[in-house]
Write a protein that holds these residues in place. Structure first.
Motif, mmCIF file in Angstrom:
data_model
loop_
_atom_site.group_PDB
_atom_site.id
_atom_site.type_symbol
_atom_site.label_atom_id
_atom_site.label_comp_id
_atom_site.label_asym_id
_atom_site.label_seq_id
_atom_site.Cartn_x
_atom_site.Cartn_y
_atom_site.Cartn_z
ATOM 1 N N TYR A 1 0.822 -1.201 0.000
ATOM 2 C CA TYR A 1 0.000 0.000 0.000
ATOM 3 C C TYR A 1 0.862 1.259 0.000
ATOM 4 N N LYS A 2 1.915 1.283 0.808
ATOM 5 C CA LYS A 2 2.789 2.455 0.882
ATOM 6 C C LYS A 2 3.457 2.707 -0.468
ATOM 7 N N GLU A 3 3.882 1.643 -1.129
ATOM 8 C CA GLU A 3 4.499 1.788 -2.455
ATOM 9 C C GLU A 3 3.488 2.316 -3.472
ATOM 10 N N ILE A 4 2.263 1.836 -3.382
ATOM 11 C CA ILE A 4 1.202 2.307 -4.277
ATOM 12 C C ILE A 4 0.976 3.801 -4.054
ATOM 13 N N ALA A 5 0.915 4.204 -2.785
ATOM 14 C CA ALA A 5 0.729 5.620 -2.455
ATOM 15 C C ALA A 5 1.849 6.457 -3.064
ATOM 16 N N ASP A 6 3.084 6.004 -2.901
ATOM 17 C CA ASP A 6 4.233 6.747 -3.444
ATOM 18 C C ASP A 6 4.186 6.814 -4.966
ATOM 19 N N SER B 1 -3.607 6.688 3.413
ATOM 20 C CA SER B 1 -5.023 6.553 3.773
ATOM 21 C C SER B 1 -5.928 6.597 2.542
ATOM 22 N N THR B 2 -5.519 7.353 1.522
ATOM 23 C CA THR B 2 -6.296 7.384 0.279
ATOM 24 C C THR B 2 -6.235 6.027 -0.416
ATOM 25 N N VAL B 3 -5.076 5.386 -0.376
ATOM 26 C CA VAL B 3 -4.956 4.030 -0.935
ATOM 27 C C VAL B 3 -5.933 3.106 -0.213
ATOM 28 N N ASN B 4 -6.001 3.219 1.119
ATOM 29 C CA ASN B 4 -6.925 2.369 1.876
ATOM 30 C C ASN B 4 -8.378 2.606 1.481
ATOM 31 N N VAL B 5 -8.731 3.864 1.212
ATOM 32 C CA VAL B 5 -10.098 4.183 0.767
ATOM 33 C C VAL B 5 -10.362 3.505 -0.583
ATOM 34 N N HIS B 6 -9.408 3.619 -1.504
ATOM 35 C CA HIS B 6 -9.567 2.974 -2.816
ATOM 36 C C HIS B 6 -9.691 1.459 -2.666
ATOM 37 N N ILE B 7 -8.868 0.863 -1.814
ATOM 38 C CA ILE B 7 -8.911 -0.590 -1.597
ATOM 39 C C ILE B 7 -10.291 -1.004 -1.079
ATOM 40 N N ALA B 8 -10.814 -0.261 -0.114
ATOM 41 C CA ALA B 8 -12.140 -0.588 0.440
ATOM 42 C C ALA B 8 -13.214 -0.529 -0.648
ATOM 43 N N ARG B 9 -13.135 0.486 -1.501
ATOM 44 C CA ARG B 9 -14.113 0.613 -2.591
ATOM 45 C C ARG B 9 -13.954 -0.505 -3.611
#
Length: 76
Positions: free
Chosen positions: A30-35, A42-50
């Motif tokens: 997730y951190k790599e995706i964010a970078d 936290s935005t990555v986590n929102v996308h993952i949840a969706r």
């Protein structure tokens, strides 16, 4: 025998959700995706949840399998 996700499910993903899922399927954390996408963790986590909700899955492995068209057929 594996079956592909119904195209409608994959097509429901936003462009950004598709980007996240593509990177997830390539093994990025997730951190790599964010970078890579220039967004917050936290935005990555929102996308993952969706993504999980739209694909009707509850794990990273299931989301990636569905994305790659390798989900097992549901029990009938």
């Amino acid at each position: 025998e594996p079956v592909a996700a119904p195209p409608a499910e994959i097509e429901k993903l936003s462009a950004r959700e598709s980007d996240v899922l593509e990177l997830l399927s390539n093994g990025f954390a997730y951190k790599e995706i964010a970078d890579k996408l220039g967004i917050s963790y936290s935005t990555v986590n929102v996308h993952i949840a969706r993504i999980y909700k739209k694909l009707h899955v509850n794990s990273r492995g299931m989301a990636v399998a569905k994305y790659l068209g390798k989900m097992p057929a549901p029990d009938r």
